[in-house]
Write an enzyme that holds these catalytic residues in place. Structure first.
Site, PDB file in Angstrom:
ATOM      1  N   VAL A  46       0.240   4.322  -2.214  1.00 63.68           N
ATOM      2  CA  VAL A  46      -0.200   5.515  -2.145  1.00 63.68           C
ATOM      3  C   VAL A  46       0.442   7.048  -2.625  1.00 63.68           C
ATOM      4  O   VAL A  46       0.141   7.871  -3.139  1.00 63.68           O
ATOM      5  CB  VAL A  46      -0.130   5.661  -0.296  1.00 63.68           C
ATOM      6  CG1 VAL A  46      -0.045   6.944  -0.811  1.00 63.68           C
ATOM      7  CG2 VAL A  46      -0.768   4.804   0.244  1.00 63.68           C
ATOM      8  N   CYS A  86       0.975  -1.356   0.521  1.00 61.93           N
ATOM      9  CA  CYS A  86      -0.247  -0.205   0.094  1.00 61.93           C
ATOM     10  C   CYS A  86       1.061   1.149  -0.258  1.00 61.93           C
ATOM     11  O   CYS A  86       0.472   2.692  -0.386  1.00 61.93           O
ATOM     12  CB  CYS A  86      -1.010  -0.140   0.887  1.00 61.93           C
ATOM     13  SG  CYS A  86       0.431  -0.472   2.774  1.00 61.93           S
TER      14      CYS A  86
END
Lengths: 497, 512
Positions: B157, B153
């Site tokens: 991001v 992640c």
């Protein structure tokens, strides 16, 4: 001290390190060679660099700051709820992985083996997760009314999207009248789990010590102080380690008023600063808070080692020396009480284990602290290293190891396998990620992060189990079954021919 | 008492000794700031009530004890089924440590994967340098035949662009230009581990088959197992297809990787689908996925880009395996041999021997969508009655499919299908509407402890029982294993309920 033949071994091992490094591209080789060394007696340091970023693309065993904060330090506080704040994975993959034993009714007044998460979705990334976090804390209060507090353990996206978890925490803490502690332990921070420990310690200082100050002012600390009050810290109660340690401290007449953090409670966190002395087992993960306690409250602290009868006795005496003659006499009584049992354990196991060698690779304190326990059993440590040590850990390690011991900081899977192939130790003591690769090489293995589902290993009760487990590892008949006999015979015949 | 060297006890017995129970009590009373026992008891009872259930189901933001993981594990799992493949996770390194640990704990096998170890500087400047360096190091050090890249992640991001980064790494000379580096973006905040499987499977096929389309079909059938962690299953599929004389390619076959023999030597890349076979999969006659919800993007890609027929067949239980074999026979023109008919007969025989203990038994199940459909369908064949079906990573499509299966069986009428719910929801369901047994992975042991309802361990992960993953659960032979686990769990429970001498042992029968 050093047998002269070991000088050759130093050179031989240095040569081995050079050879192993050849496999790397030049830039990586230059970086890695600083992390590998051979210990030479009388040197005050192991001579390796540490606490530096792992090289991209190697198989490192290291974790992240979240693992250090939630997984190690805060997770075992049993009566608080620790929110894995961010996507679902971090908490899921680490759920119940560390065997931090506790006594309590899970889901009612204890929450240790549960996984609470904000399960971030795309919209939370886009719009931020602060509102969701506020709502989560509200929902926790409805469903788990007996929780004593909440910690917010940030996963990677939290810092990247700029959520203000501190503001949420402050508001919720005020609303519910209990600590809500924000932790900026996003996994990309720092180079390993080590920074997570530091962040976790700082949060205790910033969010829990004020609670102590309040309690002290209001006179709500619920025990009468005694001169024998100690805080047992840096023990995460893996397989019950902290209990086996606490047992000995209480037997010598000390009063453990706080246990951080294995089987710990918020109350014990708050009351920790009321102790007279801090006893720290895992120096790496909690030394920061010792320094804060010393600065803020003038609290003395000391490191001790409860692995193996030699070090346990020495540590009991060192601890007792901080107190009066009554405690010192008690310490001797405790040592005397357990000496026959320990002798019987050694008498049984030492002959079966003596002369074996082991290579270690673990995390915080064990690469040095378990060395004397192995030595008690006649097992020699020929290589050791840390996942996330700092320079001072390697300084402390020199007291424990022999000349020519191979030292490897943040060892890669490749390096570790090559060292093992070359040095052929009888036993490897490391973690789950290493375990099965070495077992496939036909080598006995023990997990020294988790005691391989056994334990405790701390204290006298623990040492008996440690001895039993090393025996079952080294002397299992299963290792001799590896390799088909006809194949072995063929290899032999070929060699003879 | 100190340890007795003749019988050293570990935590299981050690902490039952009086000095330890005293220590616990002393700690609780004097230092823990504990709630009074009666308050704990009151709350404990309340959590079993309908009132608590309603409050529990009213929550909107909090997830407690989820039954799903995040994408990169699925991507790694898919990648590890290909020959000589090293998973490379672009992002911070802690994730990979967790993934390797989790898979190793389940299989009790090594699991090799690397990360690009991104830290604060990468968070600011992006992870390109990490990939360029990481590619070179992992290529030289671990000598893979393919590096399969996915993201965490963190990388998602900050917006790392894998396609461009890989091209840059190749241009920088980290890896040869023609070296296969398939990739998949696997944000942890979208979907679950099964989404990651799909993304990586598609990425690998796309990479390996590019430019490999020939004018004629190679006559083979592709099989995509899906996120299936039973190493016996791929072997069972192969056995069935071999018995039929079908030419096939299993796309991602990690059954040897996660079940390698101990020979005294460590092989980092055991087994796996040959890369040239995977490359040739574009020329197959058809692709059969054994799971639907782990393969939607992959199937769409195959049918639209390869113009190849795709099918979902779940060879579980009698009917599921019948349908699988029939469909394979239709696709290939091969006959179903007597050998498999005998297997079928044996499973049917075993079912008729055991069904009486299963018929009318109410059960709950949780897990991945395809696993739930497969196992529930088989149990319905034996007259078991599902009550709570809980799928944390299930969607509306799954819910509809499941409800259709339930509606088609007279035994499925009482069941409720719960999607996007977690194991703490299931706890409330089990307390308020108890069942005779439930099925799930090892995390279910906490439900078993709290509710005392017998538990059958099927799914991933299985940490606390050894070797279950080594068996097959699909095909007629897999059916025998599932039958064995379910019926004998029920019989064990019956023994436990009837084992007190002179009190409850009236029905403590020898013959069941």
């Amino acid at each position: 001290m050093t047998p002269p033949e070991n000088q050759n071994l130093v050179d031989e091992n240095k040569e081995l390190i050079k050879e192993v490094l050849q496999a790397y591209p030049e830039k990586a080789r230059k970086k890695r060679e600083k992390h590998l060394n051979v210990h030479e007696e009388s040197k005050s340091d192991c001579g390796v660099k540490s606490n530096i970023k792992s090289i991209p693309g190697v198989m490192t065993a290291r974790g992240c700051a979240y693992a250090g904060s939630k997984g190690v330090v805060w997770g075992p506080i049993k009566d608080m709820i620790h929110i894995s704040h961010g996507p679902v994975g971090c908490g899921y993959w680490s759920w119940s992985g560390r065997r931090n034993y506790y006594v309590g009714i899970t889901g009612i007044n204890s929450f240790g083996t549960m996984h609470f998460t904000s399960d971030f979705q795309e919209r939370d990334i886009v719009f931020g997760g602060d509102k969701k976090l506020t709502k989560i804390i509200d929902e926790l209060e409805i469903l788990f009314p007996l929780n004593r507090g909440v910690s917010i353990q940030s996963e990677c996206p939290i810092g990247l999207i700029g959520d203000d978890i501190e503001a949420v925490a402050k508001k919720a803490s005020k609303q519910y009248g209990k600590p809500v502690v924000p932790l900026r332990c996003e996994g990309f921070r720092g180079v390993s789990q080590s920074l997570g420990h530091h962040i976790a310690n700082d949060a205790i200082r910033d969010w829990i010590f004020p609670e102590f100050d309040k309690a002290k002012k209001n006179n709500t600390i619920d025990f009468e102080p005694s001169p024998y009050d100690v805080a047992l810290i840096g023990d995460y109660n893996i397989g019950g380690d902290a209990w086996a340690s606490r047992m000995l401290l209480e037997e010598m007449g000390l009063r453990v008023v706080a246990q951080w953090s294995g089987d710990g409670t918020l109350n014990e966190l708050i009351q920790g600063p009321a102790a007279k002395l801090v006893l720290i087992h895992c120096y790496r993960s909690m030394n920061y808070i010792c320094r804060s306690l010393e600065e803020q409250y003038g609290m003395p602290w000391m490191e001790f080692n409860f692995f193996g009868p030699t070090k346990i006795a020495a540590s009991l005496r060192e601890i007792a020396a901080k107190f009066d003659s009554k405690i010192q006499e008690n310490a001797e009584k405790v040592i005397a009480k357990y000496t026959p049992v320990m002798n019987a354990v050694l008498e049984k196991y030492r002959p079966r284990l003596e002369g074996n060698t082991v290579m270690l690779y673990v995390g915080g304190l064990r690469p040095r602290h378990v060395v004397p326990a192995f030595e008690d059993l006649g097992i020699k440590v020929v290589g050791t290293g840390y996942e996330f040590a700092h320079n001072d850990d390697y300084k402390r390690t020199t007291h424990y190891i022999d000349n020519a011991t191979i030292i490897y900081d943040d060892v890669t899977a490749y390096e570790f396998e090559e060292f093992v192939k070359a040095k052929k130790p009888d036993l490897i003591a490391s973690g789950i990620k290493e375990k099965y690769a070495f077992q496939k090489m036909g080598l006995p293995f023990r997990q020294m992060h988790s005691w391989d589902y056994s334990g405790p290993y701390h204290g006298y009760d623990g040492f008996a189990i440690f001895a039993r487990d090393m025996d079952l590892a080294l002397n299992s008949p299963t290792w001799s079954l590896i390799g088909a006999p006809w194949k072995k015979a063929a290899t032999k015949a070929k060699a003879a021919a | 008492m100190p340890q007795n060297p003749d019988r050293i006890v570990d935590h299981v017995d050690l902490f039952k000794q009086p000095e330890y129970t005293e220590l616990f009590e002393n700690k609780r009373k004097n230092f823990e700031g504990a709630h009074p026992p009666e308050e704990v008891e009151r709350v404990s009872e309340w959590t079993k009530s309908w009132d608590y259930r309603e409050k529990n189901f009213a929550r909107e933001a909090l997830t407690i004890n989820p039954a799903k993981g995040c994408q990169p594990v699925g991507a790694m799992f898919a990648a590890l089924g290909f020959e000589g493949t090293l998973p490379f996770v672009q992002g911070s390194q802690g994730c990979v440590a967790y993934f390797r640990t989790h898979l190793s704990r389940h299989y009790k096998e090594p699991c090799s994967a690397v990360s690009s170890s991104m830290t604060e500087d990468a968070a600011v400047f992006g992870g390109l340098n990490n990939m360029i360096e990481g590619m070179q190091v992992s290529y030289q050090l671990y000598k893979p035949k393919m590096i399969a890249v996915c993201t965490t992640c963190m990388a998602e991001v900050i917006g790392d662009d894998l396609g461009a980064f890989i091209t840059n790494s190749k241009n920088a000379g980290s890896i040869p230009q023609d070296f296969p580096v398939p990739f998949a973006h696997t944000p942890s905040f979208v979907g679950s581990h099964i989404t990651g499987y799909d993304n990586m499977m598609k990425g690998i096929l796309l990479n390996l088959t590019e430019g490999k389309k020939t004018a004629t079909s190679n006559g083979k059938i592709n099989i995509i197992p899906g996120f299936d962690t039973y190493v016996g299953n791929n072997r069972e599929v192969k056995r069935m297809l071999n018995a039929m004389g079908v030419d096939y390619t299993i796309l991602s076959d990690s059954s040897d990787y996660f079940d390698s023999p101990n020979t005294g030597e460590f092989d980092m890349y055991p087994g796996g689908t040959k890369l040239e076979d995977a490359a040739d999969s574009i020329n197959a006659k058809a692709t059969v996925a054994l799971q639907a919800y782990t393969t939607p993007k992959t199937r769409e890609y195959i049918s639209t880009q390869w113009k190849q027929e795709t099918k979902v067949l779940r060879p579980f239980g009698v009917k599921g395996t019948d349908e699988f074999l029939t469909a394979i026979a239709e696709l290939t023109g091969k006959a179903i041999p007597e050998e498999l008919e005998i297997d079928r007969g044996r499973l049917v025989d075993a079912i008729t021997d055991s069904y009486a203990w299963i018929h009318g038994k109410k059960f709950a199940i949780y897990g991945d969508p395809d696993l739930i459909i497969s196992i529930t369908s088989f149990l319905l064949e034996m007259g078991a009655e599902p009550v709570h079906i809980l799928c944390n990573n299930g969607d509306e499509t799954f819910k509809k499919e499941m409800e259709a299966i339930l509606a088609a069986s007279p035994f499925g009428k009482e069941a409720t299908v719960w999607i996007q719910k977690d194991l703490w929801h299931l706890r409330s369901l089990l307390f308020t509407e108890p069942v005779d047994f439930f099925i799930g992975n090892s995390y279910g042991k906490y439900l078993w402890r709290d509710t005392k309802i017998p538990m059958v361990r099927i799914g991933y992960p299985l940490f606390d029982r050894h070797h279950l993953h080594r068996y097959a659960t699909l095909g007629y032979q897999g059916g025998l294993n599932i039958l064995n686990w379910v019926v004998n769990t029920l019989l064990d429970e019956m023994d436990r309920n009837t084992n007190i001498t002179g009190k409850t042992d009236i029905s403590f029968d020898l013959i069941r």
